[in-house]
Design an enzyme around this catalytic site. Structure first.
Site, PDB file in Angstrom:
ATOM      1  N   LYS A  24       0.885  -1.245  -0.016  1.00  0.00           N
ATOM      2  CA  LYS A  24      -0.040   0.033  -0.025  1.00  0.00           C
ATOM      3  C   LYS A  24       0.831   1.334  -0.094  1.00  0.00           C
ATOM      4  CE  LYS A  24      -3.747  -2.558   2.312  1.00  0.00           C
ATOM      5  NZ  LYS A  24      -4.403  -2.963   3.374  1.00  0.00           N
ATOM      6  N   GLN A  69      -4.601  -1.984   9.711  1.00  0.00           N
ATOM      7  CA  GLN A  69      -4.614  -3.462   9.056  1.00  0.00           C
ATOM      8  C   GLN A  69      -4.846  -4.349   9.811  1.00  0.00           C
ATOM      9  OE1 GLN A  69      -3.156  -3.831   5.747  1.00  0.00           O
ATOM     10  NE2 GLN A  69      -4.172  -5.968   6.191  1.00  0.00           N
ATOM     11  N   ASP A 112     -10.906   2.048   4.180  1.00  0.00           N
ATOM     12  CA  ASP A 112     -11.236   0.653   4.026  1.00  0.00           C
ATOM     13  C   ASP A 112     -12.637   0.428   3.950  1.00  0.00           C
ATOM     14  OD1 ASP A 112      -8.875  -0.966   3.627  1.00  0.00           O
ATOM     15  OD2 ASP A 112      -8.543  -1.112   5.920  1.00  0.00           O
TER      16      ASP A 112
END
Ligand code: NAP
Length: 293
Positions: A52, A96, A119
């Site tokens: 990312k 994450q 997200d």
């Protein structure tokens, strides 16, 4: 059979985003800034987060990686999230997953400001998506919808079978495909581990989207002639012939099924790169939303 080439498509998307960043820079605007919190040192999570950061660099975004020890307290993690929520320089951020067992993931997703939830995991984002309101759509379903759109896959009136009902892939995919939109307007069946005679349901799919995490689970007897097949699964399978010691295998037995499909995503090179591109699309959107605040 034609490949739904996520690698190629994601490169096109990244080039388009890089172009947007150049326009922002030329007009003296603020470059999009993505932050990521990585707790612990799980190998797969490290790879995902590093990718990312690399993607951000490639398109000209700023990025910040915050690493926390695996034994960090939930309170400390929540206070880092609060700081990112308030940081005007950060347009969007991700935490994450998976997180260590002592941390409550629901409390973490609830703590993220929905305006920065790139997200798309927070209940607010999921609720807005379900109601068809503007929001961040989580990266994997967003990437799949973008892939279907760019390949002009006809979805209206088709029977779409989604295999797997996780909150980050299967369930949002089923909602997006049934919405009154393009892609969308499909008649959707969502199947899971308690569904009887799943093979027959899969065989009736015009569009089959599989997200279960079981390597090569879908075989040729489960696919209709001419179906569009989207394989979300990525499982690391030991392979001593590879320098890494493993290879990535999808949920669909690609070689067995490819002859029956009109379109199919490869693994790797299908949904994975589209997921990465979708996070960048969400971050660009977050930056423009922060400007409108
Ligand atoms: P998950 O949270 O483990 O959910 C798996 C789902 O599959 C569950 O709903 C489960 O049913 C269902 N399932 C399991 N075995 C089944 C079977 N034999 N028949 C029917 N349904 C079955 O998984 P996930 O997070 O959605 O991930 C799925 C796969 O996609 C994994 O390989 C993951 O690595 C991959 N993935 C890839 C990307 C990408 O960017 N390419 C992104 C996310 C995930 P129950 O609910 O009944 O248990």
């Amino acid at each position: 059979m034609q490949l739904l080439d996520g690698k190629l498509t994601s490169e096109q998307i990244k080039a388009e985003i890089a172009e947007q960043v150049n326009i922002i820079k030329a007009s003296g605007g603020k470059v999009p800034h993505l932050a990521a919190i990585l707790v612990g040192n799980d190998g797969a999570s490290e790879t995902y987060v590093n990718n990312k950061v690399l993607d951000c660099r490639q398109v000209g975004f700023e990025s910040t990686l915050i690493r926390l020890d695996a034994d960090v307290s939930e309170a400390e993690l929540l206070s880092r999230i609060d700081a990112l929520n308030k940081d005007k320089d950060i347009d969007g951020f991700i935490v994450q997953v998976p997180l260590p067992k002592h941390i409550d993931e629901t409390r973490v997703t609830l703590a993220i400001d929905p305006m920065k939830d790139v997200d798309g995991f927070s209940p607010a984002s999921v609720g807005r998506m379900t109601l068809g309101m503007p929001t961040f759509i989580s990266a994997t379903p967003h990437g799949i919808m973008e892939l279907l759109a760019r390949y002009k896959i006809e979805t209206a009136g088709k029977h779409c079978v989604v295999v797997g009902r996780s909150s980050i892939v299967g369930t949002p995919m089923s909602i997006l495909m049934s919405r009154n939109s393009n892609p969308g307007n499909a008649t959707v069946t969502l199947v899971h581990s308690r569904t009887p005679d799943m093979a027959a349901i899969c065989r009736s799919a015009d569009i089959l989207i599989v997200a279960i995490g079981k390597p090569n689970f879908i075989n040729e007897s489960m696919v209709k002639d001419g179906a569009v097949v989207v394989d979300v699964g990525i499982t690391r399978v030991e392979d001593s012939t590879r320098p890494s010691g493993f290879r990535l295998v999808g949920d669909v037995d690609f070689d067995a099924v490819k002859g029956k499909c009109s379109f199919i995503t490869p693994v790797p090179g299908g949904v994975g790169p589209m997921t990465r591109a979708a996070l960048l699309m969400n971050t660009l959107k977050a930056q423009s939303m922060q400007l409108q605040k």
